[in-house]
Design a protein around this motif. Structure first.
Motif, mmCIF file in Angstrom:
data_model
loop_
_atom_site.group_PDB
_atom_site.id
_atom_site.type_symbol
_atom_site.label_atom_id
_atom_site.label_comp_id
_atom_site.label_asym_id
_atom_site.label_seq_id
_atom_site.Cartn_x
_atom_site.Cartn_y
_atom_site.Cartn_z
ATOM 1 N N ARG A 22 1.027 -1.229 0.107
ATOM 2 C CA ARG A 22 0.052 -0.018 0.097
ATOM 3 C C ARG A 22 0.749 1.272 0.031
ATOM 4 O O ARG A 22 2.162 1.110 0.324
ATOM 5 N N VAL A 23 0.435 2.290 -0.297
ATOM 6 C CA VAL A 23 0.996 3.600 -0.219
ATOM 7 C C VAL A 23 0.238 4.771 0.491
ATOM 8 O O VAL A 23 -0.754 4.638 0.943
ATOM 9 N N TRP A 24 1.405 5.783 0.950
ATOM 10 C CA TRP A 24 1.005 6.633 1.963
ATOM 11 C C TRP A 24 0.118 7.727 0.926
ATOM 12 O O TRP A 24 0.812 8.282 0.087
ATOM 13 N N LEU A 25 -0.975 8.248 1.448
ATOM 14 C CA LEU A 25 -1.676 9.159 0.852
ATOM 15 C C LEU A 25 -1.957 10.335 2.021
ATOM 16 O O LEU A 25 -2.394 9.867 2.991
ATOM 17 N N GLY A 26 -1.705 11.375 1.557
ATOM 18 C CA GLY A 26 -2.054 12.665 2.600
ATOM 19 C C GLY A 26 -3.162 13.611 2.089
ATOM 20 O O GLY A 26 -3.175 13.857 0.961
ATOM 21 N N ARG A 27 -3.987 14.020 3.063
ATOM 22 C CA ARG A 27 -4.971 15.069 2.644
ATOM 23 C C ARG A 27 -4.607 16.188 2.813
ATOM 24 O O ARG A 27 -4.210 16.717 3.979
ATOM 25 N N ARG A 28 -4.512 17.152 1.907
ATOM 26 C CA ARG A 28 -4.028 18.466 1.841
ATOM 27 C C ARG A 28 -4.798 19.171 2.808
ATOM 28 O O ARG A 28 -5.950 19.284 2.886
ATOM 29 N N ASN A 29 -3.988 19.883 3.613
ATOM 30 C CA ASN A 29 -4.316 20.783 4.962
ATOM 31 C C ASN A 29 -5.431 21.791 4.398
ATOM 32 O O ASN A 29 -5.015 22.628 3.387
ATOM 33 N N GLY A 129 -3.310 3.443 1.241
ATOM 34 C CA GLY A 129 -4.236 3.062 0.314
ATOM 35 C C GLY A 129 -3.530 2.330 -0.984
ATOM 36 O O GLY A 129 -2.323 2.361 -1.028
ATOM 37 N N LYS A 130 -4.190 2.158 -2.020
ATOM 38 C CA LYS A 130 -3.937 1.168 -3.286
ATOM 39 C C LYS A 130 -3.122 2.468 -4.073
ATOM 40 O O LYS A 130 -3.622 3.436 -4.159
ATOM 41 N N LEU A 131 -2.086 2.003 -4.585
ATOM 42 C CA LEU A 131 -1.365 2.879 -5.530
ATOM 43 C C LEU A 131 -2.104 3.407 -6.547
ATOM 44 O O LEU A 131 -2.200 4.789 -6.807
ATOM 45 N N SER A 132 -2.859 2.578 -7.081
ATOM 46 C CA SER A 132 -3.906 3.092 -8.194
ATOM 47 C C SER A 132 -5.145 4.086 -7.811
ATOM 48 O O SER A 132 -5.609 5.133 -8.628
ATOM 49 N N GLU A 133 -5.371 4.006 -6.344
ATOM 50 C CA GLU A 133 -6.274 4.875 -6.146
ATOM 51 C C GLU A 133 -5.972 6.477 -6.143
ATOM 52 O O GLU A 133 -6.815 7.199 -6.088
ATOM 53 N N ALA A 134 -4.768 6.789 -6.145
ATOM 54 C CA ALA A 134 -4.412 7.951 -6.085
ATOM 55 C C ALA A 134 -4.797 8.896 -7.181
ATOM 56 O O ALA A 134 -4.913 9.933 -7.106
ATOM 57 N N LEU A 135 -4.956 8.055 -8.248
ATOM 58 C CA LEU A 135 -5.650 8.598 -9.611
ATOM 59 C C LEU A 135 -6.960 9.111 -9.214
ATOM 60 O O LEU A 135 -7.346 10.180 -9.952
#
Length: 158
Positions: A22-29, A129-135
Motif C-alpha cells: 500500500r502507499v501513503w496518501l496525505g489529505r491536503r491541509n 491506500g492502493k497505488l492506483s487509488e491516487a488517480l
C-alpha cells in the motif's frame, strides 16, 4: 512535456510504500474534497541533490525518515498550473512544475509519522491506500503525472 523546462519549478515527489504494497496518501491541509489527497512533494533548493530533496520533503511533510530507496522515475515529468490555480507559484512566474519521483519503502513504525514535523503542516490527515487509488483522489491537473508515476512504480505495489 515541454522543451523549455526552465518555465517549470524544479520539484520532487515521493511515493512511500508500506511493506505490504500500500502507499501513503496525505489529505491536503484545509483543502476541500473530493480531490484533496496526494503524495508528498516539494521544491528542490538551489544546488540540492534530487534524492536529498526527496528525503527532506518526505521528512518535512510526514516526519518519516526510516526508508529504503526502491526506485525513481527517468527524466522530468511536468504539469501546468491551471489558469485559476490559487497560490504563489504562478505569481512567481512558474508555468507549472517539473518533477522527478522517488519510491521509498517505509521501514519504520507508524508512530514515526508526524504531520507536524516541520511545524507548517502540508497534510491534515493520512492513510494507506492502493497505488492506483491516487488517480481518483488527486487534483485533476496532476492526474497525467500521477498516471506516469503509477506506471513507473507499479511493481513496488506487489
Amino acid at each position: 512535456m515541454t522543451d523549455d523546462l526552465s518555465a517549470y519549478r524544479p520539484n520532487v515527489g515521493v511515493v512511500l510504500f508500506h511493506p505490504d504494497g500500500r502507499v501513503w496518501l496525505g489529505r491536503r491541509n484545509a483543502t476541500p474534497g473530493p480531490y484533496n489527497w496526494q503524495f508528498p512533494q516539494g521544491g528542490v533548493d538551489a544546488g540540492e541533490d534530487l534524492i536529498q530533496a526527496a528525503r527532506r520533503e518526505l521528512a518535512e511533510e510526514t516526519g518519516v525518515s526510516t526508508v529504503t530507496l526502491l526506485g525513481r522515475t527517468d527524466g522530468w515529468l511536468t504539469y501546468d498550473f491551471p489558469a485559476d490555480h490559487r497560490g504563489g507559484k504562478p505569481a512567481r512566474g512558474w508555468k507549472g512544475q517539473r518533477q522527478v519521483w522517488f519510491a521509498f519503502r517505509f521501514d519504520g513504525e507508524e508512530a514515526e509519522i508526524d504531520l507536524m514535523a516541520h511545524g507548517e503542516p502540508e497534510f491534515d490527515a493520512w492513510r494507506w491506500g492502493k497505488l492506483s487509488e491516487a488517480l481518483d483522489v488527486v487534483v485533476p491537473f496532476k492526474r497525467p503525472t500521477y498516471e506516469a508515476v503509477v506506471r513507473a512504480f507499479h511493481d513496488f505495489a506487489g
